[in-house]
Write a protein that holds these residues in place. Sequence first.
Motif, PDB file in Angstrom:
ATOM      1  N   VAL A  36       0.866  -1.185   0.000  1.00 13.97           N
ATOM      2  CA  VAL A  36       0.000   0.000   0.000  1.00 13.97           C
ATOM      3  C   VAL A  36       0.903   1.235   0.000  1.00 13.97           C
ATOM      4  O   VAL A  36       1.878   1.303   0.761  1.00 13.97           O
ATOM      5  CB  VAL A  36      -0.943   0.014   1.235  1.00 13.97           C
ATOM      6  N   ASN A  37       0.596   2.197  -0.841  1.00 12.58           N
ATOM      7  CA  ASN A  37       1.387   3.431  -0.952  1.00 12.58           C
ATOM      8  C   ASN A  37       1.230   4.256   0.321  1.00 12.58           C
ATOM      9  O   ASN A  37       0.113   4.569   0.737  1.00 12.58           O
ATOM     10  CB  ASN A  37       0.883   4.226  -2.169  1.00 12.58           C
ATOM     11  N   ILE A  38       2.341   4.626   0.937  1.00 17.63           N
ATOM     12  CA  ILE A  38       2.313   5.371   2.203  1.00 17.63           C
ATOM     13  C   ILE A  38       1.625   6.738   2.060  1.00 17.63           C
ATOM     14  O   ILE A  38       1.119   7.292   3.035  1.00 17.63           O
ATOM     15  CB  ILE A  38       3.744   5.526   2.779  1.00 17.63           C
ATOM     16  N   ASN A  39       1.591   7.265   0.846  1.00 18.83           N
ATOM     17  CA  ASN A  39       0.957   8.570   0.623  1.00 18.83           C
ATOM     18  C   ASN A  39      -0.450   8.459   0.025  1.00 18.83           C
ATOM     19  O   ASN A  39      -1.022   9.455  -0.428  1.00 18.83           O
ATOM     20  CB  ASN A  39       1.838   9.449  -0.268  1.00 18.83           C
ATOM     21  N   LEU A  40      -0.997   7.256   0.087  1.00 20.28           N
ATOM     22  CA  LEU A  40      -2.366   7.030  -0.387  1.00 20.28           C
ATOM     23  C   LEU A  40      -3.326   7.927   0.406  1.00 20.28           C
ATOM     24  O   LEU A  40      -3.147   8.132   1.602  1.00 20.28           O
ATOM     25  CB  LEU A  40      -2.725   5.562  -0.144  1.00 20.28           C
ATOM     26  N   THR A  41      -4.342   8.462  -0.281  1.00 18.15           N
ATOM     27  CA  THR A  41      -5.330   9.300   0.417  1.00 18.15           C
ATOM     28  C   THR A  41      -6.723   8.701   0.294  1.00 18.15           C
ATOM     29  O   THR A  41      -7.010   7.977  -0.652  1.00 18.15           O
ATOM     30  CB  THR A  41      -5.338  10.736  -0.154  1.00 18.15           C
TER      31      THR A  41
END
Length: 205
Positions: A36-41
């Motif tokens: 999962v992308n750490i900067n996912l919003t």
Amino acid sequence: MQNFHGSHTKLNEINYFTAIEKGELTAVKNQLDLGVNINLTDANKRSGILIATDNHHFEMVKLFLNLGADVNIASDEIDNTPIMIASVKGYVDIVRLLIEQSNPDMTILNGYGGTALIPACEKGHVEVVRLLLEQTNVSVNHVNIPGWTALLEAIVLSDGGINQQEIVKLLLEYGANKNIADKNNVLPIEHARENGFTELVHILS
């Protein structure tokens, strides 16, 4: 195969945001390890570090910082970055952590067109105000959409008590211009006088 992968990714993302909301550090680490992308919003453009800040989950914020999360992704909400939320809510520990371990962009404005400093002053968060003034390049004389500087908000929207007196002293020490009036051309000292804040009148004289 593609579909399965897509739905699997979606499930990971849902689990990820649920784990952040619940403050489950290990589960969040697991989801990040799964890609999962750490900067996912989320739907409101809130990143993981922003949600963790909002929930005052210090260890979670620390985890995100250690893993290189972007602290300057602005959400669609009024208080739209981690430093903004921590300043508004008076989370001194998180404000300090963000300043020491990342590079918060102090030019990002909230929904009222204000810096993180302005609401911190209004709400009487002395230590947050001190940190922002001492350790960031936040603009002390920025004027928000309602036409108020941090100095004006520290007076107009306050009780004029000890915290506000301390904040006004700090603002002046760091270059706040007491001659910037509001949209009706009322100066900070005149507001203090009108509100019967004698101590503040004295400080501003």
